[in-house]
Design an enzyme around this catalytic site. Structure first.
Site, PDB file in Angstrom:
ATOM      1  N   ASP A  66      49.040  48.816  20.717  1.00  0.00           N
ATOM      2  CA  ASP A  66      49.512  49.526  19.525  1.00  0.00           C
ATOM      3  C   ASP A  66      50.613  48.695  18.862  1.00  0.00           C
ATOM      4  OD1 ASP A  66      49.534  51.636  17.687  1.00  0.00           O
ATOM      5  OD2 ASP A  66      51.081  52.731  18.783  1.00  0.00           O
ATOM      6  N   ASP A 122      57.082  50.467  23.828  1.00  0.00           N
ATOM      7  CA  ASP A 122      55.986  51.435  23.833  1.00  0.00           C
ATOM      8  C   ASP A 122      54.631  50.847  24.193  1.00  0.00           C
ATOM      9  OD1 ASP A 122      54.594  53.746  23.689  1.00  0.00           O
ATOM     10  OD2 ASP A 122      54.789  54.017  21.526  1.00  0.00           O
TER      11      ASP A 122
END
Length: 343
Positions: free
Chosen positions: A215, A232
């Protein structure tokens, strides 16, 4: 204490549709203190919808970040693979924010919630318009992929057409999110672009799949005076290298070609790149768009989502999605970005 009502549900609401209804402020603090920290009462909800993430003040120390995983999304084994990947990158001196090890564990549990603690790492979102900055990010992505290629995920998913594309459009149709008057148009268009995506993959041929960030958009890169660091890894999965590159591109085709060239200047100092993967950029973009709509639909019972995305689930949204998919269909028929071969 500071809270965002879109991120912390009313913990007195007891319904199966609200997976975080028991995550009260006192629960968050107790979970952190279970790990040996003494909280000072300060708490700030950070921008996260899939999980719940808070910055928590610690007595006589820097604040830490606690991330509560969405129940039933990942298995423990899949979460631990995310943590192990982050630790591998950290040990290779790649600037990634890895979970803290508490009593030999990175994955903690408290009152039915699974969570992890992280050091707080500040920074600003990058303005990736400069050659030096993109080359800098490219070098780190090359190093991330060099580590990612050393072994395979066993418990985390692949980026594939079935889960990101086919299951996504079928979900929004079967659960009534697409208005009836648009369903036939949306279904036909989705089926057509899926065929185009599959044709693109077949044209490129067998792909070298590695462990990815998964991502890697600008919001998951933070910049300081010492350069970028990545955050993340929650969506880390197996897929082609180009997946971690194309989301950093923006603008018209010549601009994106130039940006990709700058990224690859840095990337190829550490990892080989298959230039044939450039032909997959628009196919991967289309899969992400379809997956995003289904992600919103699958989370619509979570109170945070209608509050944060009020424009979703309207006729206008789906009209725009149909237009976007048509534009993506045309984009997939164009030639790949013209990027010079290097190294």
């Amino acid at each position: 204490m500071l809270f965002d009502s879109a991120l912390m549900e009313n913990h007195e609401t007891n319904t199966a549709a609200t997976p975080y209804y028991k995550l009260a402020p006192e629960t968050v603090i107790a979970a952190v203190e279970q790990c040996g920290y003494l909280c000072d009462g300060r708490m700030l909800a950070l921008n996260s919808y899939e999980n719940r993430v808070y910055q928590v003040g610690i007595e006589d120390a820097s604040p830490i970040v606690v991330k509560f995983y969405r129940p039933q999304r990942w298995t423990d084994a899949a979460i631990l693979e995310e943590h192990e990947f982050a630790q591998e990158l950290d040990q290779a001196e790649i600037p990634i924010v890895a979970p803290l090890v508490i009593n030999g564990l990175t994955l903690q549990q408290y009152q039915g919630f699974r969570y992890a603690l992280y050091p707080r790492r500040g920074g600003r979102h990058p303005d990736l318009e400069k050659e030096n900055d993109l080359e800098w990010v490219g070098r780190f992505l090359g190093r991330i992929h060099m580590v990612g290629a050393k072994k395979k995920f066993r418990h985390r998913p692949r980026l594939d057409v079935e889960s990101f594309g086919t299951q996504s459009y079928q979900f929004v149709l079967e659960h009534g999110f697409v208005p009836k008057e648009l369903q036939n148009v949306y279904r036909g268009l989705a089926e057509d672009v899926i065929k185009q995506i599959e044709a693109s993959l077949q044209h490129v041929g067998p792909l070298r799949e590695i462990r990815l960030h998964g991502d890697c958009h600008r919001g998951n890169i933070l910049w300081t005076d010492t350069g970028p660091h990545f955050v993340d890894l929650d969506d880390s999965r197996t897929g082609p290298a180009i997946q971690d590159l194309w989301m950093l591109l923006a603008g018209d085709r010549p601009t994106m070609a130039q940006q990709l060239g700058w990224l690859l200047q840095g990337y190829q100092q550490f990892a080989k790149f298959n230039y044939e993967e450039i032909a997959l950029i628009e196919a991967l973009r289309t899969l992400r768009l379809m997956h995003y709509s289904a992600w919103l639909a699958r989370r619509w019972d979570d109170p945070a989502f209608p509050m944060a995305f009020p424009w979703f689930n309207s006729s206008r949204y789906w009209e725009e999605q149909i237009l976007t998919l048509r534009e993506q269909s045309a984009a997939m028929d164009e030639l790949p970005l013209a990027v010079e071969w290097m190294f």
